[in-house]
Write a protein that holds these residues in place. Sequence first.
Motif, short mmCIF file in Angstrom:
data_model
loop_
_atom_site.label_atom_id
_atom_site.label_comp_id
_atom_site.label_asym_id
_atom_site.label_seq_id
_atom_site.Cartn_x
_atom_site.Cartn_y
_atom_site.Cartn_z
N UNK A 319 9.25 1.24 -0.74
CA UNK A 319 8.49 1.16 -1.99
C UNK A 319 7.21 1.98 -1.91
N UNK A 320 6.81 2.53 -3.05
CA UNK A 320 5.57 3.29 -3.05
C UNK A 320 5.44 4.22 -4.22
N UNK A 321 5.32 5.53 -3.92
CA UNK A 321 5.09 6.52 -4.96
C UNK A 321 5.58 7.88 -4.47
N UNK A 322 5.27 8.92 -5.21
CA UNK A 322 5.67 10.28 -4.82
C UNK A 322 4.69 10.82 -3.79
N UNK A 323 4.99 12.00 -3.25
CA UNK A 323 4.08 12.66 -2.33
C UNK A 323 2.75 12.91 -3.02
N UNK A 324 1.67 12.94 -2.27
CA UNK A 324 0.35 13.15 -2.86
C UNK A 324 -0.07 14.61 -2.73
N UNK A 325 -0.90 15.04 -3.66
CA UNK A 325 -1.42 16.39 -3.63
C UNK A 325 -0.70 17.36 -4.54
N UNK A 326 0.28 16.86 -5.32
CA UNK A 326 1.06 17.73 -6.21
C UNK A 326 0.72 17.48 -7.67
N UNK A 327 0.71 16.22 -8.07
CA UNK A 327 0.44 15.84 -9.47
C UNK A 327 -0.99 15.34 -9.62
N UNK A 328 -1.63 15.74 -10.72
CA UNK A 328 -3.00 15.28 -10.96
C UNK A 328 -3.07 13.77 -11.03
N UNK A 329 -2.02 13.17 -11.58
CA UNK A 329 -1.98 11.71 -11.69
C UNK A 329 -0.62 11.23 -11.19
N UNK A 330 -0.64 10.29 -10.26
CA UNK A 330 0.61 9.75 -9.75
C UNK A 330 1.35 9.02 -10.87
N UNK A 331 2.64 9.31 -11.08
CA UNK A 331 3.37 8.71 -12.22
C UNK A 331 3.59 7.21 -12.08
N UNK A 332 3.61 6.72 -10.84
CA UNK A 332 3.80 5.29 -10.60
C UNK A 332 3.33 5.00 -9.18
N UNK A 333 2.94 3.77 -8.95
CA UNK A 333 2.60 3.31 -7.60
C UNK A 333 3.10 1.87 -7.46
N UNK A 334 4.07 1.67 -6.59
CA UNK A 334 4.61 0.33 -6.34
C UNK A 334 4.25 -0.10 -4.92
N UNK A 335 3.43 -1.12 -4.82
CA UNK A 335 3.04 -1.61 -3.50
C UNK A 335 4.02 -2.68 -3.03
N UNK A 336 4.51 -2.52 -1.80
CA UNK A 336 5.42 -3.51 -1.24
C UNK A 336 4.68 -4.55 -0.43
N UNK A 337 5.26 -5.75 -0.34
CA UNK A 337 4.67 -6.84 0.44
C UNK A 337 5.76 -7.58 1.20
N UNK A 338 5.40 -8.04 2.39
CA UNK A 338 6.30 -8.86 3.20
C UNK A 338 5.50 -9.96 3.89
N UNK A 339 6.12 -11.12 4.01
CA UNK A 339 5.52 -12.21 4.78
C UNK A 339 6.20 -12.23 6.15
N UNK A 340 5.42 -12.02 7.19
CA UNK A 340 5.95 -11.92 8.55
C UNK A 340 5.35 -13.05 9.38
N UNK A 341 6.02 -14.18 9.39
CA UNK A 341 5.47 -15.39 10.00
C UNK A 341 5.51 -15.35 11.53
N UNK A 342 6.46 -14.62 12.08
CA UNK A 342 6.59 -14.56 13.53
C UNK A 342 6.24 -13.15 14.03
N UNK A 343 6.27 -13.01 15.34
CA UNK A 343 5.99 -11.72 15.96
C UNK A 343 6.92 -10.64 15.39
N UNK A 344 6.36 -9.47 15.16
CA UNK A 344 7.16 -8.38 14.61
C UNK A 344 6.72 -7.05 15.19
N UNK A 345 7.58 -6.07 15.05
CA UNK A 345 7.27 -4.68 15.42
C UNK A 345 7.54 -3.80 14.22
N UNK A 346 6.63 -2.88 13.95
CA UNK A 346 6.86 -1.90 12.88
C UNK A 346 6.84 -0.51 13.49
N UNK A 347 7.90 0.23 13.23
CA UNK A 347 8.06 1.57 13.79
C UNK A 347 7.86 2.61 12.69
N UNK A 348 6.92 3.53 12.90
CA UNK A 348 6.61 4.60 11.95
C UNK A 348 6.89 5.95 12.62
#
Length: 411
Positions: A319-348
Amino acid sequence: MQNINHNSEEDELIRLLLKRQAELNALLEVTQAINKSATTAVLLDMLEVILKDYLQVGKFRFMAVVENRFKCVSYYGGEFEQHRVLLKACKGLGKFKGPVQVSLYENEILSDYDYFIPVFQKNKLLAFALIGDFKTTPQMLGNDLNFIQTLSNVIVVALENKKLFKKRIEAERFQREMELAGDVQQMLIPITIYNEPGIEVGARYLPHQNIGGDYYDFIRLNEDEFLWCIADVSGKGVSAALLMANLQASLRAWASVVEDLTTIIVKLNDVIIKTTRGEKFITIFLGKFNQKSRTLSYINAGHNPSIVYHKGCITELKLGTTIIGVLDKLPFVNMGEMLLEEEFTIFNYTDGLIEYDEESPNWNEKKLSEYVKAHGKLKPDHFNTKLLDHINRQVKGKPIDDITLLTICCK
């Protein structure tokens, strides 16, 4: 009668000696100008003056290789022909190593000239001259033509050396720019390993060349929250490094005063647009985790989806939006959320991890997700090292872009 012939021979010898002396003086002047780094225009002007005033050449066309194509770089006398016309007329004459009489050729262009004079370097034709209305004597013809060819060769070699020198300077400047960009980027890369109670971070950055376009950051916001990002800036070199520096400064500035990720991503887009005027773009994943509420918030702006390993399962964060730096105004922005009650790993990661010069059925996004699921319990630095070793065994090709890994484990 014998005395008259003798005097005539002496006069001719004296004229030849005087002419040879004048030729040497002319070559000396040209050589001195070359040694003083005279411009191309000055050298060509000297060539014209010598031909016109000293050798009595009434018409002159000088074709030389410029950016891999023959162009007319100097001319005078008569009505000027386009360089394409001259090239077509002289087609086939390049096989001659010395001056060729062309006045008798059945060609409308060549018949207006007297001689074709080629200039070679290492058997490669670098230039040629056409001369017309040439006022010389039969006795001096051979000498004059050889001198014109020698003079032309000296000037062409000087021009070629100028090109090589310019290329060397440009190469040195480019190398210095790359070194500068590398220095800037090294200052921007914040960590390779980061540990604090409850959080472990491991990062690996493998630029495809000396300087890449990837960027990542990890920021502790307060005692409960931390923020991180991973990004891929279009382009390489100094401009990309400076854009990364701008991105880092803007991100850290806005993250310190704004809590909402949507506002931050909009502000970042505004900054990049103003800086690059739409000529460059950035894909970025921006994430924030609250250790107290155990809430993960994120925005994916056209980047490869980060992968969360939690309770033995994986989730791709898209979830999110388009790449930045191309459009003067982002057409949409969707922020994602998760509840992570236990230990977790996030890989980027950046796309260099997936894209190789040879396609391999053993490695793709699906295989990566399976790998994260199978090894998500490893500590971040160990995970990154083991993943790169795994890829080296699975993929025979080479990465076609930078590879950046940012792995975060939160207990």
